[in-house]
Design an enzyme around this catalytic site. Structure first.
Site, mmCIF file in Angstrom:
data_model
loop_
_atom_site.group_PDB
_atom_site.id
_atom_site.type_symbol
_atom_site.label_atom_id
_atom_site.label_comp_id
_atom_site.label_asym_id
_atom_site.label_seq_id
_atom_site.Cartn_x
_atom_site.Cartn_y
_atom_site.Cartn_z
ATOM 1 N N GLY A 91 0.821 -0.955 -0.012
ATOM 2 C CA GLY A 91 -0.059 -0.013 -0.037
ATOM 3 C C GLY A 91 0.869 1.402 0.077
ATOM 4 N N ASP A 95 4.053 -4.780 -7.580
ATOM 5 C CA ASP A 95 3.406 -3.453 -6.793
ATOM 6 C C ASP A 95 3.978 -2.169 -7.468
ATOM 7 O OD1 ASP A 95 5.501 -4.648 -5.097
ATOM 8 O OD2 ASP A 95 5.677 -2.531 -4.726
ATOM 9 N N ASN A 96 5.102 -2.373 -8.426
ATOM 10 C CA ASN A 96 5.632 -1.352 -9.020
ATOM 11 C C ASN A 96 5.292 -1.263 -10.724
ATOM 12 O OD1 ASN A 96 6.859 -0.355 -6.701
ATOM 13 N ND2 ASN A 96 8.558 -1.625 -7.067
ATOM 14 N N ASP A 106 7.009 4.739 -9.922
ATOM 15 C CA ASP A 106 7.774 4.249 -8.902
ATOM 16 C C ASP A 106 9.392 4.271 -9.171
ATOM 17 O OD1 ASP A 106 5.237 4.406 -7.466
ATOM 18 O OD2 ASP A 106 5.161 1.880 -7.078
ATOM 19 N N ASP A 154 8.525 5.614 7.977
ATOM 20 C CA ASP A 154 8.470 7.194 8.429
ATOM 21 C C ASP A 154 7.574 7.850 7.674
ATOM 22 O OD1 ASP A 154 10.125 7.783 6.804
ATOM 23 O OD2 ASP A 154 11.849 8.339 7.939
ATOM 24 N N GLY A 155 7.126 7.378 6.392
ATOM 25 C CA GLY A 155 6.174 8.112 5.846
ATOM 26 C C GLY A 155 7.001 9.406 4.958
ATOM 27 N N ARG A 186 3.770 6.058 2.111
ATOM 28 C CA ARG A 186 4.359 7.635 2.313
ATOM 29 C C ARG A 186 3.501 8.391 1.240
ATOM 30 N NH1 ARG A 186 10.475 6.994 0.463
ATOM 31 N NH2 ARG A 186 10.232 5.468 -1.045
ATOM 32 N N ARG A 241 3.121 14.245 -7.747
ATOM 33 C CA ARG A 241 3.158 13.225 -8.885
ATOM 34 C C ARG A 241 1.843 13.358 -9.626
ATOM 35 N NH1 ARG A 241 6.282 7.738 -6.953
ATOM 36 N NH2 ARG A 241 3.986 7.084 -6.206
#
Length: 591
Positions: free
Chosen positions: A174, A344-345, A354, A209-210, A177, A267
């Site tokens: 998911g 996932d990319n 990504d 840490d996002g 960040r 983005r």
């Protein structure tokens, strides 16, 4: 069991054995808004801008012919997503397992220190977002693109997806960040989804840490815009901001943690759905939701597929297979290695997304691996086509539970056709790179022969093809390679180079209604002079860390016109051999 690609380029020429080559549930939006607004305090603030009176449900710039000079009449909307796709009922922002939804509401966390604008894409602002460049100088814009404030109409979302990472199912991943701010419809009627990256934690942050750092954000900003100018489908970056917030990263995953500066990029893409968006639903048996999401994606992004057609999922899969093959062939044509080709990319729209430890191959090497953490070379450039098959097979496995036996058989047959699709496009691209017109039986051998010589001499991939675009046939025939054609001089040292030149010149004679000047003109439009080499990006990053963004701006300008010669780029050495200080430079892994 999927087949590995075996290309005719792996052949014998004049008795010479060639190595393997490059062939290488629905939630009402108004309810969501009521849930969200009380939680805004302490996080990003609502930017109360005037709403336009457009009848469009999506965010829209009312002015048809002019660009907006402020954000006052510029809005986003999440309604097209939230009217169909369910949202996580838990509104608190903490890391957790999430099920039976597509999105979680997650508000960006503002940076603590002063935010500075590093760069913007004029093209993205004006051509996609209908914003005059002057808007980027306003406080409202800085607050928006840094995640400090939210435009009216936006409901920030984090997307739930899973994926196979390095071939192994990784479970829930998911947007850890990233925050999807909403959809914007521009004056051309195009829909674009805006997403902040590096804007704070979400329920999918896992142990992160996002945040994103300046180093990786500069690389993504420059590469996404460079890929667009190379005519390769890609997400875009509208802006890049940096702060003095401390972010700690282990750049090479070697235990050496260093302090870096936090940054945020805005983005844009037509969609951020990826293969893992469907995989996670199939994995957890959420099949009704899988159908809902698929129908939404088909309706919004696949106009050639009829959403009422019983075989729509097979038709959808067919398009994804074809366009994925096309995309990877395009990557190969410019020597681009994505670096982390996890499912996932991989975009369902077959665009490049990504950007992490990517790299443009310098010396031709099918085993080129930009990602220093890829110890086994799974994602080396010469294996990208096969990884495409692997990823598409995982997509097929996700679709299988909602296909009947006949549809599964059809889909499997479609996947079996991937090698031919890829090879056909690869061949077309490399023929164009050599200026070849028409069809000749020996074209495959000619391309393979050249790649072999490049590999044996470690010739520069980009500049070999570019200099072939600039040298005259008479110079080639006489083997009179001008000194400035350094890449060709390198390859000319191989004893078989004269034999290849003879074959090449003979083939050029078969081009109908062609001339040498036309050939060179044609080839310079497909063979770039400049790509984002790792050392160029690193040089820009090092200066940016000292608040000198001059090289970021120079590279941004040069890479917008990669096929044209620039005096400033030549002075900077962007088409010269790799400088000595950068010979052993590594691509950092963490971002």
């Amino acid at each position: 069991m999927t087949q590995r690609i075996r290309f005719p380029f792996c052949c014998l020429i004049r008795g010479l054995a060639f190595p393997r080559l490059l062939l290488f549930g629905v939630t009402c939006p108004s309810v969501v808004c009521c849930l969200l607004l009380p939680d805004l305090e302490g996080s990003a603030h609502l930017l109360l801008l005037s709403r336009n009176k457009s009848k469009h449900e999506l965010g829209y710039c009312e002015t048809e012919a002019k660009l907006a000079l402020s954000l006052d009449f510029w809005t986003l909307s999440s309604e097209n997503l939230l009217a169909v796709l369910p949202v996580d009922p838990v509104k608190e922002n903490y890391v957790r397992k999430v099920k039976n939804c597509i999105f979680s509401i997650a508000v960006p966390t503002p940076l603590k220190s002063r935010v500075r604008l590093v760069a913007v894409s004029k093209e993205v602002l004006e051509d996609i977002l209908d914003l005059d460049l002057s808007v980027s100088e306003t406080d409202d814009f800085i607050q928006l693109v840094s995640g400090e404030k939210i435009v009216s109409g936006s409901i920030p979302l984090a997307h739930r997806y899973g994926g196979h990472q390095f071939g192994i199912w990784a479970g829930q991943l998911g947007d850890g960040r990233a925050h999807l701010l909403g959809t914007y419809m521009n004056r051309q009627g195009e829909k674009w989804e805006l997403q902040l990256k590096g804007s704070g934690k979400t329920p999918y942050s896992r142990n992160g840490d996002g945040r994103a750092v300046l180093r990786s954000s500069v690389r993504e900003f420059l590469c996404s815009e460079a890929m667009h100018s190379l005519r390769i489908p890609t997400s875009r970056v509208a802006s890049l901001v940096v702060s003095d917030d401390e972010v700690w990263r282990d750049q090479f995953y070697n235990g050496n943690i260093v302090k870096e500066r936090g940054a945020v990029v805005l983005r844009v893409a037509k969609s951020w759905f990826r293969l893992g968006s469907l995989e996670i639903l199939a994995h957890y048996g959420e099949l009704d939701l899988l159908r809902t999401l698929l129908d939404f994606i088909i309706r919004e992004h696949f106009p050639s597929v009829e959403v009422a057609e019983p075989n729509r999922y097979v038709d959808f899969f067919s398009v994804v297979v074809s366009e994925t093959a096309q995309l990877i062939a395009l990557w190969m044509s410019v020597g681009f290695a994505h670096g982390v080709c996890n499912t996932d990319n991989f975009s369902l729209l077959s665009i490049t997304i990504d950007y992490g430890p990517f790299g443009f191959m310098e010396a031709y090497n099918p085993d080129f691996v930009p990602n220093t953490s890829d110890d086994e070379g799974r994602y080396k450039i010469g294996n990208q086509a096969n990884i495409g098959i692997f990823n598409l097979n995982k997509l097929l496995q996700a679709l299988n539970p909602i296909l009947d036996p006949r549809q599964r058989q059809l889909a499997a047959q479609i996947l079996e056709g991937y090698p031919v699709l890829y090879y056909t496009r690869f061949r077309e691209l490399f023929k164009a790179k050599l200026g070849l017109l028409g069809e000749t039986k020996g074209d495959d051998d000619l391309i393979a022969f050249l790649l072999h010589l490049m590999e044996k001499t470690a010739a520069d991939f980009t500049m070999t093809f570019r200099q072939l675009s600039e040298i005259t046939q008479s110079q080639l025939q006489e083997l009179n390679i001008p000194q400035q054609f350094w890449a060709l001089n390198m390859i000319s040292k191989h004893k078989l180079f004269p034999a290849w030149v003879s074959q090449y010149l003979l083939r050029l004679k078969s081009n109908m209604n062609d001339s040498d000047s036309e050939r060179r003109k044609r080839m310079t439009t497909v063979n770039p002079r400049y790509v984002l080499r790792n050392w160029m990006a690193e040089s820009a990053v090092r200066k940016a860390e000292r608040n000198d963004f001059s090289e970021v701006h120079l590279l941004q300008h040069v890479l917008r016109h990669p096929f044209q010669k620039h005096s400033a780029a030549e002075k900077a050495g962007y088409s010269s051999p790799t400088p000595s200080w950068a010979k052993d430079l590594k691509v950092s892994c963490s971002s």
